[in-house]
Design a protein around this motif. Structure first.
Motif, PDB file in Angstrom:
ATOM      1  N   ASP A  24       3.622   3.477   9.211  1.00  0.00           N
ATOM      2  CA  ASP A  24       4.023   2.562   8.372  1.00  0.00           C
ATOM      3  C   ASP A  24       3.454   2.471   7.070  1.00  0.00           C
ATOM      4  OD1 ASP A  24       5.640   1.636  10.509  1.00  0.00           O
ATOM      5  OD2 ASP A  24       4.001   0.280  11.109  1.00  0.00           O
ATOM      6  N   ALA A  25       2.086   2.454   7.329  1.00  0.00           N
ATOM      7  CA  ALA A  25       1.293   2.434   6.001  1.00  0.00           C
ATOM      8  C   ALA A  25       1.536   3.780   5.013  1.00  0.00           C
ATOM      9  CB  ALA A  25      -0.188   2.412   6.096  1.00  0.00           C
ATOM     10  N   ALA A  26       1.558   4.964   5.594  1.00  0.00           N
ATOM     11  CA  ALA A  26       2.301   6.116   4.650  1.00  0.00           C
ATOM     12  C   ALA A  26       3.335   6.020   4.045  1.00  0.00           C
ATOM     13  CB  ALA A  26       1.808   7.462   5.670  1.00  0.00           C
ATOM     14  N   LYS A  27       4.329   5.378   4.843  1.00  0.00           N
ATOM     15  CA  LYS A  27       5.573   5.480   4.267  1.00  0.00           C
ATOM     16  C   LYS A  27       5.630   4.468   2.946  1.00  0.00           C
ATOM     17  CE  LYS A  27      10.216   4.911   5.742  1.00  0.00           C
ATOM     18  NZ  LYS A  27      10.789   3.866   4.862  1.00  0.00           N
ATOM     19  N   ILE A  28       4.853   3.146   3.225  1.00  0.00           N
ATOM     20  CA  ILE A  28       4.741   2.471   1.992  1.00  0.00           C
ATOM     21  C   ILE A  28       3.936   3.075   0.932  1.00  0.00           C
ATOM     22  CG2 ILE A  28       3.529   0.265   1.217  1.00  0.00           C
ATOM     23  CD1 ILE A  28       4.150  -1.136   3.979  1.00  0.00           C
ATOM     24  N   MET A  29       2.843   3.770   1.131  1.00  0.00           N
ATOM     25  CA  MET A  29       2.109   4.560   0.086  1.00  0.00           C
ATOM     26  C   MET A  29       3.069   5.442  -0.662  1.00  0.00           C
ATOM     27  SD  MET A  29      -1.370   5.330   1.754  1.00  0.00           S
ATOM     28  CE  MET A  29      -2.241   4.018   2.716  1.00  0.00           C
ATOM     29  N   ARG A  30       3.807   6.207   0.148  1.00  0.00           N
ATOM     30  CA  ARG A  30       4.821   7.178  -0.453  1.00  0.00           C
ATOM     31  C   ARG A  30       5.981   6.685  -1.175  1.00  0.00           C
ATOM     32  NH1 ARG A  30       8.955   9.798   3.165  1.00  0.00           N
ATOM     33  NH2 ARG A  30       9.902   7.714   2.773  1.00  0.00           N
ATOM     34  N   ASP A  31       6.602   5.468  -0.688  1.00  0.00           N
ATOM     35  CA  ASP A  31       7.839   4.828  -1.227  1.00  0.00           C
ATOM     36  C   ASP A  31       7.331   4.190  -2.630  1.00  0.00           C
ATOM     37  OD1 ASP A  31       9.221   5.919   0.653  1.00  0.00           O
ATOM     38  OD2 ASP A  31       9.650   3.983   1.902  1.00  0.00           O
ATOM     39  N   GLU A  32       6.096   3.653  -2.715  1.00  0.00           N
ATOM     40  CA  GLU A  32       5.671   2.711  -3.735  1.00  0.00           C
ATOM     41  C   GLU A  32       4.745   3.561  -4.683  1.00  0.00           C
ATOM     42  OE1 GLU A  32       5.199  -1.296  -2.771  1.00  0.00           O
ATOM     43  OE2 GLU A  32       6.598  -1.213  -1.291  1.00  0.00           O
ATOM     44  N   GLY A  33       4.174   4.747  -4.423  1.00  0.00           N
ATOM     45  CA  GLY A  33       3.346   5.389  -5.372  1.00  0.00           C
ATOM     46  C   GLY A  33       2.028   4.780  -5.285  1.00  0.00           C
ATOM     47  N   ILE A  34       1.514   4.344  -4.280  1.00  0.00           N
ATOM     48  CA  ILE A  34       0.333   3.819  -4.048  1.00  0.00           C
ATOM     49  C   ILE A  34      -0.869   4.565  -3.128  1.00  0.00           C
ATOM     50  CG2 ILE A  34       1.152   1.370  -4.921  1.00  0.00           C
ATOM     51  CD1 ILE A  34       1.118   0.527  -1.945  1.00  0.00           C
ATOM     52  N   GLY A  35      -1.951   3.942  -3.097  1.00  0.00           N
ATOM     53  CA  GLY A  35      -2.937   5.144  -2.498  1.00  0.00           C
ATOM     54  C   GLY A  35      -3.718   4.206  -1.380  1.00  0.00           C
ATOM     55  N   ASP A  36      -3.348   2.844  -1.431  1.00  0.00           N
ATOM     56  CA  ASP A  36      -3.774   1.976  -0.085  1.00  0.00           C
ATOM     57  C   ASP A  36      -2.847   0.936   0.153  1.00  0.00           C
ATOM     58  OD1 ASP A  36      -4.562  -0.526  -2.205  1.00  0.00           O
ATOM     59  OD2 ASP A  36      -5.093   1.224  -3.403  1.00  0.00           O
ATOM     60  N   VAL A  37      -3.354   0.371   1.519  1.00  0.00           N
ATOM     61  CA  VAL A  37      -2.642  -0.757   1.949  1.00  0.00           C
ATOM     62  C   VAL A  37      -3.695  -1.675   2.447  1.00  0.00           C
ATOM     63  CG1 VAL A  37      -0.971  -1.412   3.598  1.00  0.00           C
ATOM     64  CG2 VAL A  37      -0.481   0.405   2.385  1.00  0.00           C
ATOM     65  N   LEU A  38      -3.883  -2.803   2.125  1.00  0.00           N
ATOM     66  CA  LEU A  38      -4.558  -3.952   2.893  1.00  0.00           C
ATOM     67  C   LEU A  38      -3.897  -4.272   4.191  1.00  0.00           C
ATOM     68  CD1 LEU A  38      -5.159  -6.107  -0.341  1.00  0.00           C
ATOM     69  CD2 LEU A  38      -6.476  -4.240   0.233  1.00  0.00           C
ATOM     70  N   VAL A  39      -5.021  -4.497   5.027  1.00  0.00           N
ATOM     71  CA  VAL A  39      -4.820  -4.659   6.270  1.00  0.00           C
ATOM     72  C   VAL A  39      -5.289  -5.978   6.743  1.00  0.00           C
ATOM     73  CG1 VAL A  39      -5.530  -3.859   8.826  1.00  0.00           C
ATOM     74  CG2 VAL A  39      -5.443  -2.283   7.043  1.00  0.00           C
ATOM     75  N   THR A  40      -4.321  -6.796   7.546  1.00  0.00           N
ATOM     76  CA  THR A  40      -4.508  -8.238   7.615  1.00  0.00           C
ATOM     77  C   THR A  40      -4.663  -8.535   9.203  1.00  0.00           C
ATOM     78  OG1 THR A  40      -2.241  -8.827   7.344  1.00  0.00           O
ATOM     79  CG2 THR A  40      -3.515  -9.092   5.421  1.00  0.00           C
ATOM     80  N   TYR A  41      -4.941  -9.663   9.479  1.00  0.00           N
ATOM     81  CA  TYR A  41      -5.068 -10.074  10.759  1.00  0.00           C
ATOM     82  C   TYR A  41      -4.813 -11.691  10.422  1.00  0.00           C
ATOM     83  CZ  TYR A  41      -5.901 -11.894  15.685  1.00  0.00           C
ATOM     84  OH  TYR A  41      -5.936 -12.473  16.796  1.00  0.00           O
ATOM     85  N   ALA A  42      -3.437 -12.401  11.091  1.00  0.00           N
ATOM     86  CA  ALA A  42      -3.273 -13.728  10.850  1.00  0.00           C
ATOM     87  C   ALA A  42      -3.185 -14.070   9.471  1.00  0.00           C
ATOM     88  CB  ALA A  42      -4.140 -14.852  11.605  1.00  0.00           C
ATOM     89  N   GLY A  43      -2.989 -13.026   8.596  1.00  0.00           N
ATOM     90  CA  GLY A  43      -2.633 -13.377   7.178  1.00  0.00           C
ATOM     91  C   GLY A  43      -4.148 -13.116   6.432  1.00  0.00           C
ATOM     92  N   ARG A  44      -5.140 -12.953   6.885  1.00  0.00           N
ATOM     93  CA  ARG A  44      -6.277 -13.000   6.388  1.00  0.00           C
ATOM     94  C   ARG A  44      -7.044 -11.409   6.240  1.00  0.00           C
ATOM     95  NH1 ARG A  44      -7.504 -17.810   9.345  1.00  0.00           N
ATOM     96  NH2 ARG A  44      -7.995 -19.409   7.552  1.00  0.00           N
ATOM     97  N   LEU A  45      -7.440 -11.161   5.090  1.00  0.00           N
ATOM     98  CA  LEU A  45      -8.066  -9.672   4.792  1.00  0.00           C
ATOM     99  C   LEU A  45      -8.893  -9.391   6.191  1.00  0.00           C
ATOM    100  CD1 LEU A  45      -7.709  -7.132   3.197  1.00  0.00           C
ATOM    101  CD2 LEU A  45      -9.688  -8.205   1.892  1.00  0.00           C
ATOM    102  N   CYS A  46      -8.511  -8.281   6.643  1.00  0.00           N
ATOM    103  CA  CYS A  46      -9.726  -7.567   7.531  1.00  0.00           C
ATOM    104  C   CYS A  46     -10.010  -6.253   7.505  1.00  0.00           C
ATOM    105  CB  CYS A  46      -8.903  -7.801   9.038  1.00  0.00           C
ATOM    106  SG  CYS A  46      -7.819  -6.943   9.520  1.00  0.00           S
ATOM    107  N   GLY A  47      -9.127  -5.571   6.486  1.00  0.00           N
ATOM    108  CA  GLY A  47      -9.494  -3.902   6.267  1.00  0.00           C
ATOM    109  C   GLY A  47      -8.772  -3.535   5.137  1.00  0.00           C
ATOM    110  N   MET A  48      -8.910  -2.198   5.060  1.00  0.00           N
ATOM    111  CA  MET A  48      -8.060  -1.385   4.009  1.00  0.00           C
ATOM    112  C   MET A  48      -7.713   0.064   4.620  1.00  0.00           C
ATOM    113  SD  MET A  48      -8.822  -0.563  -0.038  1.00  0.00           S
ATOM    114  CE  MET A  48      -9.455  -1.965  -0.758  1.00  0.00           C
ATOM    115  N   VAL A  49      -6.711   0.515   4.318  1.00  0.00           N
ATOM    116  CA  VAL A  49      -6.571   1.952   4.709  1.00  0.00           C
ATOM    117  C   VAL A  49      -6.094   2.500   3.377  1.00  0.00           C
ATOM    118  CG1 VAL A  49      -4.078   1.540   5.442  1.00  0.00           C
ATOM    119  CG2 VAL A  49      -5.516   3.385   6.489  1.00  0.00           C
TER     120      VAL A  49
END
Length: 141
Positions: A24-49
């Protein structure tokens, strides 16, 4: 003159929940030309990939990206910043932590943006001006 992070950050960063897959993350990165996706739990930031995390921590270890959750490979120990902080503070944190991007969060730790070294270069810091030229160059993919 120092600007505020909120003036130079990328607003509305892409994020996915902790249990989303690496695919899912790789597809977003490819489609949007970005190199990172923030990771959330219950809407709060908990990581980055990052794209590099996917390659080094997943593909190189022969993990199945279609079922591996982001929580298994994301970086959870993040340095964050607020939109109202100065860009000089962002640059200081990047130097201290040896990172190229900082998630921007609100008081509830919800992601509201991301500021990168390139964003700071575009903001006009003379020392980072060469990075602005690189950012404007077309991708070589």
């Amino acid at each position: 003159m120092t600007r505020k992070v909120g003036e130079v950050m990328t607003s509305r960063p892409r994020s996915l929940p902790l249990d989303a897959t690496l695919y899912d993350a790789a597809k977003i990165m490819r489609d949007e030309g970005i190199g990172d996706v923030l990771v959330t739990y219950a809407g709060r930031l908990c990581g980055m990939v990052t794209d590099r995390d996917i390659v080094v921590r997943a593909v190189a270890e022969r993990r199945d990206t279609s079922v591996t959750p982001l929580g298994d490979v994301c970086t959870a120990d993040l340095t964050t910043i607020r939109a109202g902080d100065d860009t000089a503070e962002a640059l200081r944190l990047m130097r201290e932590q040896a990172v190229r991007r900082l998630p921007v969060v609100d008081d509830a730790q919800r992601p509201v943006g991301i500021v990168t070294l390139s964003d700071l270069a575009e903001a006009g810091d003379g020392l980072l001006a060469p990075l602005a030229d690189i950012r404007r160059a077309p991708p070589t993919l």
